[in-house]
Every structure is written in C-alpha cells, then in structure tokens.
Write an enzyme that holds these catalytic residues in place. Sequence first.
Site, PDB file in Angstrom:
ATOM      1  N   ASP A  81       7.074 -23.410  -3.036  1.00 35.84           N
ATOM      2  CA  ASP A  81       7.791 -23.891  -1.857  1.00 35.84           C
ATOM      3  C   ASP A  81       9.248 -23.426  -1.873  1.00 35.84           C
ATOM      4  O   ASP A  81       9.695 -22.736  -2.803  1.00 35.84           O
ATOM      5  CB  ASP A  81       7.701 -25.414  -1.760  1.00 35.84           C
ATOM      6  N   GLU A 102       7.882  -2.865   9.812  1.00 33.03           N
ATOM      7  CA  GLU A 102       6.716  -2.404   9.054  1.00 33.03           C
ATOM      8  C   GLU A 102       5.853  -1.510   9.944  1.00 33.03           C
ATOM      9  O   GLU A 102       5.234  -1.983  10.891  1.00 33.03           O
ATOM     10  CB  GLU A 102       5.889  -3.589   8.564  1.00 33.03           C
ATOM     11  N   GLY A 112       1.032 -24.225  -3.993  1.00 34.79           N
ATOM     12  CA  GLY A 112       2.082 -25.233  -4.098  1.00 34.79           C
ATOM     13  C   GLY A 112       3.494 -24.716  -4.189  1.00 34.79           C
ATOM     14  O   GLY A 112       4.448 -25.511  -4.202  1.00 34.79           O
ATOM     15  N   ASN A 164       5.136 -32.303  -1.806  1.00 32.76           N
ATOM     16  CA  ASN A 164       4.732 -31.751  -0.509  1.00 32.76           C
ATOM     17  C   ASN A 164       3.516 -30.825  -0.603  1.00 32.76           C
ATOM     18  O   ASN A 164       3.180 -30.132   0.361  1.00 32.76           O
ATOM     19  CB  ASN A 164       5.899 -31.020   0.175  1.00 32.76           C
ATOM     20  N   ASP A 165       2.849 -30.806  -1.758  1.00 30.32           N
ATOM     21  CA  ASP A 165       1.669 -29.948  -1.901  1.00 30.32           C
ATOM     22  C   ASP A 165       0.585 -30.332  -0.893  1.00 30.32           C
ATOM     23  O   ASP A 165      -0.120 -29.475  -0.360  1.00 30.32           O
ATOM     24  CB  ASP A 165       1.105 -30.026  -3.315  1.00 30.32           C
ATOM     25  N   ASN A 189       6.800 -23.989  -7.755  1.00 28.46           N
ATOM     26  CA  ASN A 189       6.568 -25.271  -7.108  1.00 28.46           C
ATOM     27  C   ASN A 189       7.698 -26.225  -7.479  1.00 28.46           C
ATOM     28  O   ASN A 189       7.657 -26.899  -8.502  1.00 28.46           O
ATOM     29  CB  ASN A 189       5.212 -25.848  -7.542  1.00 28.46           C
ATOM     30  N   ASP A 195       6.986  -7.828  10.907  1.00 26.84           N
ATOM     31  CA  ASP A 195       5.593  -7.575  10.562  1.00 26.84           C
ATOM     32  C   ASP A 195       4.909  -6.719  11.635  1.00 26.84           C
ATOM     33  O   ASP A 195       5.195  -6.853  12.819  1.00 26.84           O
ATOM     34  CB  ASP A 195       4.883  -8.925  10.431  1.00 26.84           C
TER      35      ASP A 195
END
Length: 615
Positions: free
Chosen positions: A165, A359, A163, A143-144, A138, A330
């Site tokens: 980032d 994947e 949190g 910006n949490d 964090n 993905d």
Amino acid sequence: MFARCLPVLALLSGAASVFAAPRIDRVEPLSWWVGMREPTLQLLVHGERIAELQPVLRHEGVTLEGVERVDNPNYLFVNLRIAADARPGRVQIEFRRGNRTVVTWPYDLQAREPGSADRAGFGPGDAIYLVTPDRFANGDPSNDTVRGYADLPDRTRPLGRHGGDLQGVLDHLGYVAGMGFTQLWLNPVLENAMPEASYHGYAITDFYRVDPRFGSNELYRRLAGEARAQGVGLVMDVVLNHCGSEHWWIKDPPTPDWINHGGRFVATTHARESLQDPHAAEADRVAFTDGWFVATMPDLNQRNRHLAAYLVQNTLWWIEYAGLSGLRVDTYPYSDRGFLAEWSRRVTAEYPNLGVVGEEWTSNPITLAYWQRGNRPRDGYVSSLPGVFDFPLQEAIRDGLREPEGWGTGLRRIYRTLASDAVYADPSRLVVFADNHDMSRLPTSLDDRVDLTRMALALVLTTRGTPQIYYGTEILMRNPGTEDHGVIRGDFPGGWRGDARNAFTGAGLEPEARAMQDYVRTLLQWRRTSPALREGSLTHFYPIDGLYVYFRRAPAQTVMVVLNANETTQTVDARRYAEALGGASTATDVVSHRSHELARGVVVEPRSATVLELH
C-alpha cells in the site's frame, strides 16, 4: 389476494420514484483552482433525475456559462468560467426547479500553490524507480480487507492482492532516495473495485478516488510531499484509454457512445502501425483505437467531447492536488488521436516543465517517434507529448546481450538501434529501461546471467535519455519458467512482517543480490552528480571485436563507457577513440576507482561494462 395487489404496489412504487426529489451523488472534478491557464471548467454532475434542475450560483469571479443535458437524465454538464482574480473559497451551487432550490452543492475553489505551474518535472538528469504498490511493502495491514471490495488478500495467488500500500511506499522512501533515484513511478493506485486481479490498478472504477486498500487521496498527497522533501518526484500512472467494467459509468452511462462499440466487447487488433500507415484502410485504424483490451476493460470513446473534457480535467486535477512531478500514460496510442493531441496540449500548456512519457510498445522507432513533441509526420499530426518509452532499445538490449556478435547481432544491434535516434525530435527525452511490469524481469530475459544483467543496467544508466529501473531488478528478482504477470510483479523482500529476506536492509539477501544492489546504488548516486550523464551529448563508435565504446560529454566532464561482449579480458586501444577523448590522458573507474593510463590501453573484464571518468 396478495398476488392481485402486486400491480398496485408496483404502481405506487413507480409513482414514488417519479415524485422523489432529484439528488446529487457526484460532482467532478472534486474541486478546482483559481489561476489555471485555461479559465473554463466543465463539471460532471450525476444524480437521480438531476437534469430536471437548473444550477444557479453567485460567487465573485465565477460565471455560469451554460448547462448541457444529454440522453441520460441523471447527468448535467455545467460549464463555468473562472476569472484569474476569482475569490478562492466555497462556491454554493444551487440546483433549482423554477424559483425553488431543491439541492445545494458546496464546491471548493482553491488558491494554487506558489510556483505550481512552473514545477520541475523529470528529464535526462533523473532516474525513475518503478513500483507496483501492491507488491512493494505492506505498511498498513488494517486496510488489506475493506468492506464492499470483493478481491480479498491472498499472497499465495500471483494474481491476488498481497497487501502492499501507499503507507508501505512512504515508509521506505529512504530506500528509494538512498539508492539514488530521483523519481518514483507507481502503477495505478486509483480505485479498482473489480472481483479479481484488481492489484495491478489498470481497471479503474473511480477516477477521483485512491483505492482504500492502498490508502486515501490525502495519503497519496502526503506521499508526494514527503517524497519531494527527500528529492524524489512522484509520477502518476494515467489511464486514458479504458476503465474497469465495474466503473459506475457502466451501470449508468451518460450517453450511448460513452463506451466504444456501445458497451459491447470487441477486441482491439493491436495494429498500431495503421495509425501512421499511408496505405491503411480507415477500418483498420478504427478497429485498433476503438477495440477493447479485454472484456473487463471497457474502451472509452474520447471523441465524445464531454468524456474528453472529463479526462483532461481529471489529469490536471491530480497534478495540482497531489503535487505530481510527472505522468506515465498507459497504452498511449490506443486512445483517439485527436483527443491525445488536445490532452497533451492542455497538460503541457498548464505545466510546461512537467515530465510526461507515453507508453507505445513498438520495436519500430518510426512508429514511436510519431507521438513525440516536435516530430512533423507527413499526415500533419501535432503532438505535445514530451517523451516516450524506448521500447526499441529495450528489445535491442535484451537480444543483443545474449546473442553472438555478428553483422547485425550482438552489440551492433544496440548500436544500430541508437543510430535510429535520427527519427526522434528529441532523443534525450526518451525513457530508457531494460524491463518493466509487463515483461520478463531482466535477469530472466538474460538467461540468469548476472554479468549480462550488470551490463544491461550499466547501459541503461549511462546512455542518453532518462533511465527507469523496475523495483527488485536491483536485487536480481526473477520469474523463472513463467510469463505470468503476477509472478513478474512479485513481492519485494522485506516489505511484509516475517519476511526472511529484507532488501531494504540487506538482511538475508544472497551475496550476488547484495552485490548487484550495491552496483546499481553506486552508479545511481554517481549519476546524480555527473553533468555528462545528466546533460551531455552521446558519441558512440561502431562495435568491433565485441567491444562497444561510447562517450557522454558535457563541458565539465567526459565519461567513457566500454561494453565487452567477449568471454575473455580485452585491452581497449584508446587511439581509435581520440576524437572523443578531448586530450584526456587518464581515466578513473567510477565503480572500482581503479585508475587507467589511456596510452597503455584500458583493460576490461569479460562480459562487463566499464564506466570511466576521463581526466
């Protein structure tokens, strides 16, 4: 009296809506570049009743080739052609009703960075570090919590936001590079404005915006640049198959077929084999690709040509904008096959050297090989996807190291899986791993055996292909007694103020965790300078008596690796491996620096991996 006025008020409100001027909420892609290989560009324009207007532009080298309207009057698809010598700058697009301009949109057309098309990607000479950003560090607590985003931070909940980032990742690039990694793969960082479990990033609600709880588009681009300056490429996690249920498309879809099953949740069968099965019913193939993962991830219909163009251009935009070195895609086979052929062609045509890996979670090498570039399956499918994740080898490592040696078990399971390389067009382009964000961490899957974990990591770092290690595995992070993904994706110690343990500095780490970290660092840093591991061939010998020996060979170097599955010390008789020794008489252990006379045999510890450079 008031009640009798309601119909009149409603009528007036409706009239106001009818006569309100059309507006523009979005134009995507957000910008574009001169000099792309493909000269056409399709802009998605979204805004109230925008389809009533006609776009007009005048800009040197830019031609308006056509406008397409769809079922929803809030969309326009504007087709442009950008000449190779077009003038970079701001293109003023006027949207008119008749001869009157109702709204103007300034669209940025930029010059490309020199050498952008020929950028280096990733390959066998690299090592990838996989990070779940919310759980790594964090760096910006401010910006949490962001207004308008319902999923609030709570480190006590495994599925809550913790949190971490982009600033936290940026702050610790020195750790990533210092360990010896050359590529950094982040789980998705685009906006996930979902009410819960938004931390993982796979339910995207805006394909052109970094989630503000992670940072900003500009910070993402800065991260890529600073990583590159430290010798680390940035790999983006791309989601083509689905979006989040809170995506703005869901509230106002462009066409009725934009989302599979008309926007109604119908689960996928996960029957991936149906795509290659010559006996499969077409209904089974459709059920696999058109079905949804979960109700919160609406399945995108890439057969819709506007959506297909949108997804291709979105990928290209992020590569160019952020300066990416690679992509991880993905749930690759769940998207439409025809779309994937075109998507992979466009990406690799624009960036021939880019690292791209899909994947496909299968233990069957035949199913996996189908998607790789250069394969020629019986159905004639043509893919341009350079690489795939080696799930068959991951499963073989997990099972083979913890089961007794037998005819098809133990180290022979690993040997036989690698022998299946015959089905791949290019085995060197496979990404090799022992765990990732979707499965039990390696120490847990190996019954908390540190010795087996060391063997697994040594194998991943020395066999053919590009190795990938999940953050925290290098310090023996575990998920005891649970398969909860929120626990598997635990917080990296030291990433939060007040953490008692700090894996970035080593402070407070248990001795076995620090020892494993040092071991992985040693192998990674040596690997960066090893021509045999970066570009060499693989020769392996059938495991006998619990010993699996293989060689990586390049003109300038030969490396010998011995895996000992026995609970006792063994002496390796080098005479059996004479054809691969190349006349070498001595060997040096790259970790302990111990020297061995090959004629006297190589003594290896119980349950160990020994990596030797031959002389």
